[in-house]
Design a protein around this motif. Sequence first.
Motif, mmCIF file in Angstrom:
data_model
loop_
_atom_site.group_PDB
_atom_site.id
_atom_site.type_symbol
_atom_site.label_atom_id
_atom_site.label_comp_id
_atom_site.label_asym_id
_atom_site.label_seq_id
_atom_site.Cartn_x
_atom_site.Cartn_y
_atom_site.Cartn_z
ATOM 1 N N UNK A 51 -9.453 1.921 -37.712
ATOM 2 C CA UNK A 51 -10.454 3.003 -37.736
ATOM 3 C C UNK A 51 -10.700 3.606 -36.355
ATOM 4 N N UNK A 52 -10.660 2.755 -35.315
ATOM 5 C CA UNK A 52 -10.875 3.263 -33.949
ATOM 6 C C UNK A 52 -9.765 4.230 -33.549
ATOM 7 N N UNK A 53 -8.525 3.902 -33.917
ATOM 8 C CA UNK A 53 -7.410 4.786 -33.577
ATOM 9 C C UNK A 53 -7.467 6.084 -34.371
ATOM 10 N N UNK A 54 -7.878 5.983 -35.644
ATOM 11 C CA UNK A 54 -8.016 7.190 -36.463
ATOM 12 C C UNK A 54 -9.095 8.100 -35.892
ATOM 13 N N UNK A 55 -10.182 7.501 -35.418
ATOM 14 C CA UNK A 55 -11.266 8.292 -34.823
ATOM 15 C C UNK A 55 -10.792 8.990 -33.556
ATOM 16 N N UNK A 56 -9.979 8.293 -32.753
ATOM 17 C CA UNK A 56 -9.442 8.909 -31.535
ATOM 18 C C UNK A 56 -8.490 10.044 -31.883
ATOM 19 N N UNK A 60 -8.943 13.944 -30.693
ATOM 20 C CA UNK A 60 -7.889 14.689 -29.996
ATOM 21 C C UNK A 60 -7.551 15.969 -30.750
ATOM 22 N N UNK A 61 -7.458 15.873 -32.087
ATOM 23 C CA UNK A 61 -7.143 17.048 -32.902
ATOM 24 C C UNK A 61 -8.245 18.093 -32.800
ATOM 25 N N UNK A 62 -9.512 17.658 -32.876
ATOM 26 C CA UNK A 62 -10.636 18.589 -32.737
ATOM 27 C C UNK A 62 -10.536 19.374 -31.436
ATOM 28 N N UNK A 63 -10.249 18.682 -30.326
ATOM 29 C CA UNK A 63 -10.253 19.316 -29.009
ATOM 30 C C UNK A 63 -8.998 20.139 -28.740
ATOM 31 N N UNK A 64 -7.986 20.012 -29.598
ATOM 32 C CA UNK A 64 -6.718 20.720 -29.394
ATOM 33 C C UNK A 64 -6.655 22.057 -30.127
ATOM 34 N N UNK A 100 7.799 11.307 -33.927
ATOM 35 C CA UNK A 100 6.538 10.764 -34.404
ATOM 36 C C UNK A 100 6.712 9.465 -35.180
ATOM 37 N N UNK A 101 5.631 8.731 -35.270
ATOM 38 C CA UNK A 101 5.564 7.618 -36.203
ATOM 39 C C UNK A 101 5.079 8.135 -37.542
ATOM 40 N N UNK A 102 4.807 7.216 -38.456
ATOM 41 C CA UNK A 102 4.352 7.620 -39.776
ATOM 42 C C UNK A 102 3.080 6.855 -40.097
ATOM 43 N N UNK A 103 1.929 7.516 -40.126
ATOM 44 C CA UNK A 103 0.663 6.827 -40.352
ATOM 45 C C UNK A 103 0.542 6.318 -41.786
ATOM 46 N N UNK A 104 -0.437 5.437 -42.001
ATOM 47 C CA UNK A 104 -0.664 4.932 -43.350
ATOM 48 C C UNK A 104 -1.117 6.054 -44.271
ATOM 49 N N UNK A 105 -1.855 7.008 -43.724
ATOM 50 C CA UNK A 105 -2.302 8.138 -44.530
ATOM 51 C C UNK A 105 -2.430 9.380 -43.670
ATOM 52 N N UNK A 106 -1.969 10.497 -44.189
ATOM 53 C CA UNK A 106 -2.176 11.794 -43.571
ATOM 54 C C UNK A 106 -2.219 12.809 -44.701
ATOM 55 N N UNK A 107 -3.271 13.600 -44.758
ATOM 56 C CA UNK A 107 -3.451 14.499 -45.896
ATOM 57 C C UNK A 107 -3.159 15.936 -45.503
ATOM 58 N N UNK A 248 -1.095 15.920 -35.855
ATOM 59 C CA UNK A 248 -1.070 14.485 -36.076
ATOM 60 C C UNK A 248 -1.781 14.056 -37.343
ATOM 61 N N UNK A 249 -2.010 12.749 -37.464
ATOM 62 C CA UNK A 249 -2.449 12.169 -38.723
ATOM 63 C C UNK A 249 -3.795 12.681 -39.222
ATOM 64 N N UNK A 250 -4.685 13.086 -38.327
ATOM 65 C CA UNK A 250 -6.000 13.572 -38.741
ATOM 66 C C UNK A 250 -6.103 15.096 -38.620
ATOM 67 N N UNK A 251 -4.956 15.753 -38.475
ATOM 68 C CA UNK A 251 -4.957 17.181 -38.193
ATOM 69 C C UNK A 251 -5.625 18.039 -39.243
ATOM 70 N N UNK A 252 -5.356 17.780 -40.517
ATOM 71 C CA UNK A 252 -5.936 18.606 -41.581
ATOM 72 C C UNK A 252 -7.445 18.461 -41.639
ATOM 73 N N UNK A 253 -7.926 17.243 -41.449
ATOM 74 C CA UNK A 253 -9.376 17.012 -41.423
ATOM 75 C C UNK A 253 -10.004 17.790 -40.273
#
Length: 427
Positions: A51-56, A60-64, A100-107, A248-253
């Motif tokens: 969860x900590x890595x997902x939050x980071x 990063x996505x928000x600020x980019x 890239x790697x492949x996260x457990x989930x990316x929507x 990245x993995x949280x980009x759509x969110x």
Amino acid sequence: PAIPEAIKRGLISEEELNEGVTKVMEYRYMMGDMDGESKWDDISHDKLCSPEHAALALKIAHESIVLLENDGILPLKKSEKVLLMGPNADEAVMMLGNYNGFPLESVSLYEALKRRGADVKYLPGVPYVAGLTTSAAKGDVSMKAAYDPENTDFDYDSFVRATEGYQTVIFAGGIASCLEGEELHVNAPGFKGGDRTSIELPEVQKKLMKALKEAGKRVILVNFSGSAMAFADESENCEAIVQAWYLGQEGSVAVADVLYGDVNPSGKLPLTFYADDSQLADYENYDMKGRTYRYFDGKPLFPFGHGLSYTTFKFGKAKVVAAADGKKEFVVKVKNTGKRDGDDVVQLYVSRPDDAEGPIKTLRGYKRVSLKAGESAEVRIPIDEETFLWWNPATGRMNPLDGNYLLHYGDTSDGAHLKTLKYTFNK
């Protein structure tokens, strides 16, 4: 094989060679290439995708994300009824880019909008390029693409008719890593073997957005790409343009958060977005003249360092002061003059008026500042010899060079929006 001869002729020294080799070898040891042991071997599996890595990743996505243009349509109201379409609307793998790697989930963006309860309908619309088909197998880390020149006709009117009942359209367009990257095998209009032959958005996407505009729709372009795009037509046909990169993995969110105003956009362009292909210098000409914000004297559509916000910022008069450690600091007061909390990125550029051959300006410092609505803060950026590193004809190298400089500051590289401070540097 050329290095021994280069050393013999004095083109490079052994000291410079050793420096380069040492850097390479340090990383090879660090990665475990030499002894089979790396500094990351002991990371436990539960730390990966934590969860900590997902939050980071989300931060990063928000600020980019860079808000390039906005006539006031953004942020969207929570209750607003929107139609989502475009080749990147329901595509999650695209968000990962390449290398890239492949996260457990990316929507996908569609899934992210649904999860937040948005009143959204999805309509696939057109592909990246007319005649292109793409696929991404489950568990695969890359997208595959194939081009068929016989399958390039589209009934744009039918797409427009399908938007009946919707006034606002989010067009998730752009490209993907299956079109830009190393040693790809897809050749389609605008693309060749992973290279781009034009910076324009593919024609099929341009035509659909124009048709939507002509039908009276309010279009928000969310562009996904790893490189710059030319948006001259889209600037006319869209009410807002959001540059979303491959986040990245949280980009759509993150994109959904920005579209609906849960997050105030604060990203700045790390490269120039030219108006069209004609503003680019010949690819085989290695002269810097006309290239990048440092030497381009034309008017780009969106300059290096550009990025809008849902609030506004005002810069005071800057000064250079002595810091506590005896070094110098550039200091400027920044105020959030709008009604929303937000971040801005203070940018410090340097130019040397008596150097006609040198860059127009060059970025030598920047700092992000977070301000609540109506709040002010002093922003401090260290300046030292590196700040005044300049081409020295006497040595044939970049050296800290004494002399008169101009310090340009603001939140973009656009000279019309920068303030200037004279400064004399002496080592």
